[in-house]
Scaffold this active site. Structure first.
Site, short mmCIF file in Angstrom:
data_model
loop_
_atom_site.label_atom_id
_atom_site.label_comp_id
_atom_site.label_asym_id
_atom_site.label_seq_id
_atom_site.Cartn_x
_atom_site.Cartn_y
_atom_site.Cartn_z
CG ASP A 204 -1.93 1.03 1.33
OD1 ASP A 204 -2.70 1.11 0.37
OD2 ASP A 204 -1.99 1.76 2.33
CD GLU A 244 -2.13 2.72 -3.56
OE1 GLU A 244 -3.20 3.31 -3.81
OE2 GLU A 244 -1.69 2.59 -2.40
C1 BGC Z 1 -5.47 2.45 -0.34
C2 BGC Z 1 -6.62 3.24 0.24
C3 BGC Z 1 -6.28 3.63 1.67
C4 BGC Z 1 -4.93 4.34 1.74
C5 BGC Z 1 -4.43 4.45 3.13
C6 BGC Z 1 -4.36 3.43 -0.28
O1 BGC Z 1 -3.74 3.96 -1.24
O2 BGC Z 1 -5.69 2.00 -1.63
O3 BGC Z 1 -7.80 2.52 0.18
O4 BGC Z 1 -7.25 4.48 2.17
O5 BGC Z 1 -3.95 3.64 1.02
O6 BGC Z 1 -4.02 3.19 3.60
#
Ligand code: BGC
Length: 553
Positions: A204, A244
């Protein structure tokens, strides 16, 4: 490299399916999905053909950010089950040839995590340095990810008089990656889940994770990702890291690693956002340009392709005018927009449920080189909830059948974690059960796409080339190896078009893999002698060419 030499790079060709255990299948009637329910549904997912599950956070959490605020990295939210159920689910998935990856949310913890509870008790706490503290917020603080919901990224802790960093919500204090003990904790968390059978992690918020990693001793923040990659490799050779990183392709390169590998896969945010611009315009040209410029990465690494995910459809990488075009086309009501950059709708309603446009969109997804990622419910064209749910509007319960609560749960409707949509996207109209029996359904089409993708390894492995279709409305791209060439043509416009691809593999044997008009006979669907290809409005075609058989074949 020959695909046969790369069989342990399973993620390069995986078909990912992202789901939230909480909204997938309830097994005990308490209104919340759970692992026992998911385990029961694995055969349905196997029938669809997916090869890897991505589980959104399922650990104990106050649930102020739908589980992305973890309060204990080593267990399971009680409503979802326990570790025994997790292991059982993984075993069942593995038995069906499906791998399981999970979210690794370590940029921050919940403020209820015992580390933070201890850290904020006193400046002398041994956990104090697990987080990032300052006497005053820096003058040039990083902007908040959630404008409108948060004003800053620094929050005063009244008791100790210092401010802590929170890149996301104020209840999600950022961990201090510069602290070797925090790095060791993260390694332990990874090691734990790998031992339970997890096959990899969706990491993440990677750029945020690295922003604190250099401070205060200014070591290279990427050293953390390199360490992580080496560690995962040592503990489980075939496990992978899917990151991500919502940045431009060029910026993403450093997250694949320059001196040594870092992330194995990264989501292709540029392609996803540009695809929506193309859907809005009825033109393929912006995507053709973006794909042609996409950098080559090492053969052991790749792109995870997606259209929608569990978050808002962020359009942050488009220009202001482009973003406005997409808003005007798909989210004209300001309530459907969020943070000035995104859309909180699912794909099917955005495309007015038009089967031609939905098929075009998913055909595109599976034809682009990379590993396709589906968000649960996309395979049946699920709709979104009321906009008051904001980002969670796309995270409604899975719709399995036309019965009570869409087959998700036997609980009273008022007890469900989230409601189901009503109207045309309600479960009586949109559900897995009906679509599995209907040869013309979206579920059937997606299962066909998955099967074509899986039997055409040149799509993920081949060299990508965007061809000049001579028509702004049509994307023509090929993926080729030394022997096989895959060609896909997609018409983004409602009008029928004829494009010329002169000399496209002339003299070679052509197989039609997929055609929006239903033709699979080469004489109807393959390019004619002049290389002309005719497509219906929103039409598409997949072709494969190979050298003609020789005498001794
Ligand atoms: C996830 C989100 C989340 C955030 C904080 C991200 O980029 O995809 O859903 O709210 O991280 O953890």
């Amino acid at each position: 490299m020959n695909p046969a030499d790369t069989s342990d790079l399973w993620w390069r060709t995986a078909v990912f399916y992202c789901l939230d255990v909480q909204t997938f299948q309830d097994s005990d009637g308490d209104g919340s999905g759970d692992f026992a329910g998911l385990a029961r549904r694995i055969d349905d997912l196997s029938a669809l053909g997916i090869t890897c599950l991505w589980l959104m956070p399922f650990q104990p959490s106050p649930d102020l950010d739908d589980g992305y605020d973890v309060a204990d990295f080593y267990s399971v939210a009680p409503a979802l089950g326990d570790l025994g159920r997790v292991v059982e689910t993984i075993r069942i998935a593995h038995d069906r040839g499906i791998r399981v990856v999970m979210d690794l949310v370590v940029n921050h913890t919940s403020d209820r995590h015992p580390w933070f509870v201890a850290a904020r008790r006193s400046k002398k706490s041994r956990y104090r340095d697990y987080y990032v503290w300052r006497d005053k917020p820096p003058r040039k603080a990083q902007p908040t990810v959630f404008p409108g919901e948060e004003a800053t990224t620094w929050e005063l802790d009244e008791r100790t008089g210092q401010y802590f960093l929170h890149s996301f919500y104020r209840h999600q204090p950022d961990l201090n990656l510069a602290n070797p003990e925090v790095r060791a904790e993260i390694a332990r968390i990874i090691g734990f889940w790998l031992k339970l059978g997890i096959d990899g992690f969706r990491v993440d918020a990677v750029p945020y994770l690295l922003t604190t990693a250099g401070a205060p001793n200014e070591q290279d923040p990427h050293s953390f990702l390199r360490e992580l990659h080496r560690f995962v490799g040592r503990r489980a050779g075939s496990a992978m890291l899917l990151g991500e990183v919502a940045l431009t392709h060029e910026e993403q390169l450093q997250y694949f690693g320059e001196s040594a590998p870092e992330l194995d896969l990264q989501f292709d945010f540029v392609a996803s956002q540009t695809a929506f611009l193309c859907f809005a315009r009825g033109e393929a040209e912006p995507l053709a340009r973006a794909l042609a410029a996409r950098p080559q990465v090492d053969v052991s690494q790749g792109w995870a392709m997606f259209l929608r995910n569990h978050d808002e459809l962020s359009l942050a990488l488009l220009t202001d005018d482009e973003r406005q075009e997409v808003f005007d086309a798909f989210a004209p009501d300001p309530d459907q927009q969020v943070y000035g950059r995104g859309i909180i709708r699912r794909l099917a309603p955005m495309l007015d449920g038009d089967p031609r446009r939905l098929r075009l969109a998913y055909s595109l997804l599976f034809s682009l080189p990379g590993a396709p990622v589906l968000f649960y419910g996309e395979e049946i064209g699920m709709g979104e909830l009321d906009t008051s749910f904001v980002r969670e509007a796309v995270r409604g319960p899975m719709q399995w059948d036309a019965g009570r609560n869409g087959g998700f749960s036997t609980a009273r409707a008022s007890r469900l974690t989230r409601p189901l949509p009503t109207g045309g996207y309600g479960p009586e109209h949109v559900n897995v059960n009906d679509q599995r029996r209907d040869p013309d359904s979206l579920w059937m089409f997606i299962s066909e796409l998955i099967s074509r993708y899986r039997s055409t390894p040149v799509i993920p492995w081949g060299r990508l080339k965007v061809l000049d279709s001579g028509d702004r409305r049509v994307l023509a791209h090929e993926c080729s190896s030394d022997e096989v060439t895959f060609l896909a043509v997609h018409n983004f416009s409602p009008e029928p078009v004829t494009v010329e691809l002169p000399g496209w593999d002339a003299g070679r044997e052509i197989t039609v893999l997929l055609d929006s008009s239903g033709h699979t006979a080469p004489d109807l669907a393959a390019p004619d002698e002049a290389g002309r290809v005719r497509l219906d409005g929103y039409g598409f075609r997949w072709l494969k060419s190979a050298p003609p058989p020789t005498d001794h074949d």
